[in-house]
Design an enzyme around this catalytic site. Structure first.
Site, short mmCIF file in Angstrom:
data_model
loop_
_atom_site.label_atom_id
_atom_site.label_comp_id
_atom_site.label_asym_id
_atom_site.label_seq_id
_atom_site.Cartn_x
_atom_site.Cartn_y
_atom_site.Cartn_z
N SER A 38 0.86 -1.19 0.00
CA SER A 38 0.00 0.00 0.00
C SER A 38 0.89 1.23 0.00
CB SER A 38 -1.00 -0.01 1.16
OG SER A 38 -0.35 0.22 2.38
N ASP A 66 2.04 3.16 -4.53
CA ASP A 66 0.93 4.11 -4.69
C ASP A 66 0.13 3.67 -5.90
OD1 ASP A 66 -0.85 6.11 -5.02
OD2 ASP A 66 0.60 7.75 -5.08
N ARG A 105 -9.06 2.07 -7.41
CA ARG A 105 -9.94 0.89 -7.30
C ARG A 105 -10.17 0.18 -8.62
NH1 ARG A 105 -15.09 2.23 -3.78
NH2 ARG A 105 -15.13 -0.06 -3.70
N SER A 128 -15.38 -4.37 -4.62
CA SER A 128 -16.29 -3.29 -5.02
C SER A 128 -17.02 -2.78 -3.77
CB SER A 128 -17.26 -3.77 -6.11
OG SER A 128 -18.08 -4.79 -5.64
N THR A 175 -13.70 -1.43 9.84
CA THR A 175 -12.28 -1.27 9.49
C THR A 175 -11.83 0.15 9.82
OG1 THR A 175 -12.59 -0.41 7.25
CG2 THR A 175 -12.60 -2.81 7.49
N1 NAP Z 1 -15.22 -1.12 5.17
C1 NAP Z 1 -16.36 -0.95 4.53
O1 NAP Z 1 -17.42 -0.78 5.17
C2 NAP Z 1 -16.41 -0.99 3.01
C3 NAP Z 1 -17.67 -1.05 2.40
C4 NAP Z 1 -17.75 -1.09 1.00
C5 NAP Z 1 -16.58 -1.04 0.26
N2 NAP Z 1 -15.37 -0.96 0.90
C6 NAP Z 1 -14.18 -0.88 0.04
O2 NAP Z 1 -13.29 -1.92 0.41
C7 NAP Z 1 -11.95 -1.47 0.19
C8 NAP Z 1 -11.15 -1.69 1.47
O3 NAP Z 1 -11.73 -0.89 2.48
P1 NAP Z 1 -11.30 -0.99 4.02
O4 NAP Z 1 -12.53 -0.82 4.80
O5 NAP Z 1 -10.43 -2.15 4.23
O6 NAP Z 1 -10.48 0.38 4.13
P2 NAP Z 1 -9.12 0.75 4.89
O7 NAP Z 1 -9.00 0.00 6.18
O8 NAP Z 1 -9.06 2.22 4.91
O9 NAP Z 1 -8.01 0.17 3.89
C9 NAP Z 1 -7.76 0.80 2.67
C10 NAP Z 1 -6.42 0.29 2.15
O10 NAP Z 1 -6.15 0.97 0.94
C11 NAP Z 1 -4.81 1.44 0.97
N3 NAP Z 1 -4.66 2.59 0.08
C12 NAP Z 1 -5.25 3.81 0.16
N4 NAP Z 1 -4.80 4.61 -0.80
C13 NAP Z 1 -3.92 3.88 -1.53
C14 NAP Z 1 -3.10 4.14 -2.66
N5 NAP Z 1 -3.10 5.34 -3.26
N6 NAP Z 1 -2.30 3.16 -3.11
C15 NAP Z 1 -2.27 1.93 -2.51
N7 NAP Z 1 -3.02 1.62 -1.45
C16 NAP Z 1 -3.83 2.59 -0.97
C17 NAP Z 1 -4.57 1.78 2.44
O11 NAP Z 1 -3.20 1.78 2.80
P3 NAP Z 1 -2.24 3.06 2.79
O12 NAP Z 1 -2.91 4.12 3.58
O13 NAP Z 1 -0.98 2.54 3.39
O14 NAP Z 1 -2.05 3.41 1.34
C18 NAP Z 1 -5.26 0.58 3.09
O15 NAP Z 1 -4.40 -0.53 3.11
C19 NAP Z 1 -12.04 -0.01 -0.25
O16 NAP Z 1 -11.98 0.08 -1.66
C20 NAP Z 1 -13.41 0.41 0.25
O17 NAP Z 1 -13.95 1.47 -0.52
C21 NAP Z 1 -15.26 -0.94 2.24
#
Ligand code: NAP
Length: 235
Positions: A38, A66, A105, A128, A175
């Protein structure tokens, strides 16, 4: 039961949330190597340490990537050598409803898919959401990303066959993504989400990680979408 023994698993977005849950589940399923990537070096290092603290047999590596940088994604994919499974969970909450959402994404996973080398039986799983199933006001770009990822998975399933490509649609999962929502709004938002689904609670990363592991292990599923959302579409 199938395990991930002798498998190399890459989790882009493995430094937190769903991706961290997938990385841990892969190690618990005896993956021989788990590579998390990440954009934030400190978060990557912290997550590697937390994974290693479980003292599971597999090797854990961390890479800074990135996903907005197309050239960097291509270089990363080529540098991996032959791998077995990729889970792409990276998403940038700051960019959720900007057109940039597509960079991290959608375009990132596509570039990786086009440049990675998969061993036989390999798979790619995208992430997604359910905003295309149940749209929310003001979240139109995110709804578009969710649909687009489903199409991308189907298209790549055909292009990359017999490598399998699938997508998971998370509902509300507990999360670090929530840390970025202001506390005042968070309570109300959580209550609303819990109410509007059949299973009246927020999901856990380890619950949704099971779905990613299933898609890695089951060699006969491709081009599919699995929503892990507490039954949001039926509520
Ligand atoms: N949690 C939910 O309720 C939920 C619901 C629907 C969809 N989603 C989707 O599921 C996915 C994961 O979500 P999560 O809840 O696990 O979020 P999270 O805990 O915030 O994790 C997001 C991850 O993306 C990485 N990231 C962010 N910007 C980046 C970049 N420019 N390049 C590479 N990595 C990057 C972050 O690491 P770094 O900061 O180190 O880059 C982190 O590892 C997301 O696409 C989110 O939209 C989540």
């Amino acid at each position: 039961m199938t395990t991930l023994q002798n498998k190399i698993v890459v989790v882009v977005g493995g430094s937190s949330g769903i991706g961290f849950g997938v990385a841990l589940a892969a190690l618990q399923s005896f993956a021989s190597v788990v590579i998390i990537a990440s954009s934030n070096a400190d978060r990557v290092a912290g997550a590697v340490a937390r994974l290693q603290a479980h003292k599971l047999p597999g090797e854990v590596r961390g890479e800074v990537l990135d996903a907005k940088d197309a050239a960097a994604v291509k270089k990363f994919a080529l540098s991996l050598g032959a791998i077995d499974h990729v889970a792409w969970t990276s998403g940038d909450v700051q960019k959720l409803d900007s057109t940039d959402a597509f960079s991290v994404r959608f375009w990132g996973p596509l570039i990786l898919a086009q440049n990675a080398t998969f061993r036989p039986g390999g798979s790619l799983t995208f992430t997604s959401g359910i905003l295309d199933v149940k749209p929310r006001a003001g979240r139109v770009v995110s709804a578009g990303v969710c649909s687009a990822l489903e199409g991308l998975a189907k298209g790549l399933a055909v292009d990359l066959a017999p490598i399998r490509v699938n997508v998971i649609g998370p509902g509300a999962i507990e999360t670090e993504i929530w840390d970025k929502v202001p506390i005042a709004v968070q309570d109300q938002f959580r209550k609303e989400l819990e109410k509007n689904q059949l299973i009246k609670r927020i999901g856990e990363p380890q619950e949704i990680a099971e779905a990613y592991l299933f898609l890695m292990k089951c060699g006969y599923i491709t081009g599919e979408r699995i929503n892990v959302d507490g039954g949001v579409a039926l509520a």
